[in-house]
Design a protein around this motif. Sequence first.
Motif, short mmCIF file in Angstrom:
data_model
loop_
_atom_site.label_atom_id
_atom_site.label_comp_id
_atom_site.label_asym_id
_atom_site.label_seq_id
_atom_site.Cartn_x
_atom_site.Cartn_y
_atom_site.Cartn_z
N LYS A 194 13.77 19.06 -16.18
CA LYS A 194 14.38 18.02 -15.34
C LYS A 194 15.78 18.39 -14.85
O LYS A 194 16.37 17.64 -14.07
N ASP A 195 16.30 19.51 -15.29
CA ASP A 195 17.58 19.97 -14.77
C ASP A 195 17.68 21.47 -14.95
O ASP A 195 16.81 22.10 -15.56
N LEU A 211 19.67 19.47 -7.63
CA LEU A 211 19.60 19.16 -9.06
C LEU A 211 20.95 18.58 -9.51
O LEU A 211 21.98 18.87 -8.90
N PRO A 212 20.96 17.79 -10.58
CA PRO A 212 22.20 17.12 -10.98
C PRO A 212 23.29 18.04 -11.51
O PRO A 212 24.48 17.76 -11.36
N GLU A 259 12.42 19.79 -11.43
CA GLU A 259 12.53 18.61 -10.55
C GLU A 259 13.15 17.47 -11.33
O GLU A 259 12.65 17.08 -12.38
N ASP A 260 14.27 16.93 -10.83
CA ASP A 260 14.97 15.88 -11.57
C ASP A 260 14.44 14.48 -11.26
O ASP A 260 14.71 13.54 -12.01
N ASP A 261 13.66 14.32 -10.19
CA ASP A 261 13.07 13.03 -9.87
C ASP A 261 11.88 12.78 -10.81
O ASP A 261 10.89 13.52 -10.76
N ASN A 262 11.98 11.78 -11.66
CA ASN A 262 10.96 11.54 -12.67
C ASN A 262 9.58 11.28 -12.07
O ASN A 262 8.57 11.80 -12.55
#
Length: 233
Positions: A35-36, A58-59, A11-14
Amino acid sequence: MDKKHKLILVEDDNALGYLLSEYLGMKGFTVTWAKDAAQAILKTKTNVFDLAILDVMLPDMDGFELSQKIKSINPELPFIFLTARSLKIDVLKGFSLGAVDYLKKPIDEEELVVRIYALLARLVNDDPQEEQASQYEIGDYLLNMDNFELNYKGKPIKLTGKEFDLLALLAKNKNQLCTHKEILTTVWDKNDYFNKKSLNVFISHLRKHLSQDPKLSIVNVSRRGFMLRVEGE
């Protein structure tokens, strides 16, 4: 849980990643947060997980593509998609790629935990080498999971299907809170007002069934849920 299951959360949303990893940790899971996609692939190569929870957006790579890369590393690793997308085609694509579940954002933490428990239990039940509990001792009672029967000192007590499912859930988590949402989602498959009313009726039935042992009580934790309390344990 007897075994501390290992999850990888991508999950990339902190804020959401922190919230979910902390909440799942509080529920007894060991959580690795990536995170990615690049971090997720690296962690999957160097660790063994029981379940992957993948954000679709995801980024560096979408969750659909990431799921296929993870499957090439560990074909047996089951995964759940988390997404803000609500298009039916995305849901169908997720399942076509082998997802075992699909949750839409905003995520309800309690529902996520219930889904994880259910999925892991199903996966364990599919494993013939994994020994399952065939019965639960509840004070002077015995709940037999093989013949769906409750016994009091050898005397069988007839339960309806819903009564059995509800008591089994409480027995598996005795002396621990089972939230309304967890119970309704697990036993009724739906959390709504009408099932909540039915739940109170079934709790009354179970209290009568268990009334012969004074050490037992089903406690109503105000606005939260119920707990099967066994004194001395």
